[in-house]
Structure formats: C-alpha cells, structure tokens
Scaffold this motif. Structure first.
Motif, PDB file in Angstrom:
ATOM      1  N   VAL A 132     -14.827  30.499 -19.405  1.00 61.02           N
ATOM      2  CA  VAL A 132     -15.184  29.805 -18.168  1.00 61.02           C
ATOM      3  C   VAL A 132     -14.491  28.455 -18.145  1.00 61.02           C
ATOM      4  O   VAL A 132     -14.700  27.625 -19.037  1.00 61.02           O
ATOM      5  CB  VAL A 132     -16.712  29.622 -18.078  1.00 61.02           C
ATOM      6  N   GLU A 133     -13.665  28.254 -17.129  1.00 61.53           N
ATOM      7  CA  GLU A 133     -12.875  27.030 -17.000  1.00 61.53           C
ATOM      8  C   GLU A 133     -13.470  26.112 -15.943  1.00 61.53           C
ATOM      9  O   GLU A 133     -14.089  26.570 -14.979  1.00 61.53           O
ATOM     10  CB  GLU A 133     -11.437  27.376 -16.607  1.00 61.53           C
ATOM     11  N   CYS A 181      -6.986  29.149 -19.473  1.00 58.52           N
ATOM     12  CA  CYS A 181      -7.463  29.011 -20.851  1.00 58.52           C
ATOM     13  C   CYS A 181      -7.129  30.295 -21.604  1.00 58.52           C
ATOM     14  O   CYS A 181      -7.209  31.406 -21.050  1.00 58.52           O
ATOM     15  CB  CYS A 181      -8.973  28.780 -20.831  1.00 58.52           C
ATOM     16  N   HIS A 182      -6.765  30.163 -22.871  1.00 59.95           N
ATOM     17  CA  HIS A 182      -6.396  31.322 -23.680  1.00 59.95           C
ATOM     18  C   HIS A 182      -6.989  31.204 -25.076  1.00 59.95           C
ATOM     19  O   HIS A 182      -6.942  30.135 -25.699  1.00 59.95           O
ATOM     20  CB  HIS A 182      -4.873  31.435 -23.787  1.00 59.95           C
ATOM     21  N   VAL A 183      -7.538  32.313 -25.539  1.00 57.48           N
ATOM     22  CA  VAL A 183      -8.059  32.406 -26.905  1.00 57.48           C
ATOM     23  C   VAL A 183      -7.506  33.674 -27.540  1.00 57.48           C
ATOM     24  O   VAL A 183      -7.511  34.735 -26.913  1.00 57.48           O
ATOM     25  CB  VAL A 183      -9.604  32.440 -26.913  1.00 57.48           C
ATOM     26  N   GLY A 213      -5.999  27.499 -26.505  1.00 54.09           N
ATOM     27  CA  GLY A 213      -5.113  26.613 -25.776  1.00 54.09           C
ATOM     28  C   GLY A 213      -5.071  26.886 -24.285  1.00 54.09           C
ATOM     29  O   GLY A 213      -5.964  27.543 -23.746  1.00 54.09           O
ATOM     30  N   TRP A 214      -4.026  26.373 -23.673  1.00 56.54           N
ATOM     31  CA  TRP A 214      -3.857  26.475 -22.219  1.00 56.54           C
ATOM     32  C   TRP A 214      -2.431  26.898 -21.878  1.00 56.54           C
ATOM     33  O   TRP A 214      -1.474  26.433 -22.508  1.00 56.54           O
ATOM     34  CB  TRP A 214      -4.147  25.131 -21.544  1.00 56.54           C
ATOM     35  N   GLY A 272      -8.960  33.033 -19.299  1.00 58.55           N
ATOM     36  CA  GLY A 272      -9.834  32.558 -18.253  1.00 58.55           C
ATOM     37  C   GLY A 272      -9.324  33.020 -16.895  1.00 58.55           C
ATOM     38  O   GLY A 272      -8.245  33.604 -16.790  1.00 58.55           O
ATOM     39  N   GLN A 273     -10.097  32.723 -15.871  1.00 60.95           N
ATOM     40  CA  GLN A 273      -9.745  33.189 -14.528  1.00 60.95           C
ATOM     41  C   GLN A 273      -8.703  32.289 -13.875  1.00 60.95           C
ATOM     42  O   GLN A 273      -8.103  32.670 -12.862  1.00 60.95           O
ATOM     43  CB  GLN A 273     -10.998  33.247 -13.637  1.00 60.95           C
TER      44      GLN A 273
END
Length: 115
Positions: free
Chosen positions: A5-6, A95-97, A35-36, A106-107
């Motif tokens: 969730v961003e 957003c990235h994991v 990160g992003w 993320g969306q």
C-alpha cells in the motif's frame, strides 16, 4: 495475498519535496530487496532506489543527492524522501519488494512536478 500500500504522491512545484511511503498488508519474512521504481509516459519502468537485505542502498544516477530511501525491516515499510524535484521526475512511482524469486508490486502513485 500480500499487498503493498503506497501513499504520498501528488502535485508539487519544481524544487519542492514529496515523501512516498509503502507498507505491506501483512508481514513478509526474509525480504531481499525493498525499493521504488517509476514509469513516465511512453517510457519503460526504471529503478529509482533499492535497499538490499544487507543494508546497501543504490540510486539511479538521475536522483542521487536528491532522493533518500529508508527501510524498516521490522515494520516491512520503505520510504522514499524526494527533494529538489524536477519536471523530469514526473512519473507513476511503484513500490517493489523482492523475496527470493517472488516480486511484489504496489498499485502505483502519481508524482507530478509542474509549475
């Protein structure tokens, strides 16, 4: 299913600042990278900043010295502080994991830098 969730995107004038936050909907164990990324219209998605599990943070050359990434492993959160924003920073930020071979996204949140 884990969701990222961003929050924190928006419209800002050149030279301004924004803070993007990302939180996982539930605990993700053994995270590797957090990160992003960003994607501008008509362009490919690109890495903005990433923090590895070893605590090493890498930035795209275009944002070095202006953006700062922070990661909280206990809370599974990652924050991108963006300063001295430029019109060319305008993009959708994701957003990235990464956990092993599994990638979570993320969306996306829109960042627009314009006067």
């Amino acid at each position: 299913q884990v969701q990222l969730v961003e929050s924190g995107g928006g419209l800002v004038q050149p030279g301004g600042s924004l803070r993007l936050s990302c939180a996982a909907s539930r605990t993700i164990f053994s995270i590797n990278d957090m990160g992003w990324y960003r994607q501008a219209p008509g362009k490919q998605r690109e890495l903005v900043a990433v923090c590895t599990s070893g605590g090493i943070t890498n930035y795209a050359d275009s944002v070095k010295g202006r953006f700062a990434l922070s990661r909280d492993n206990a809370k599974n959160t990652v924050v991108l502080q963006m300063n001295s924003l430029k019109p060319e920073d305008t993009a959708v930020y994701y957003c990235h994991v990464r956990r092993g071979f599994v990638n979570y996204w993320g969306q996306g949140t829109q960042v627009t830098v314009s006067s």
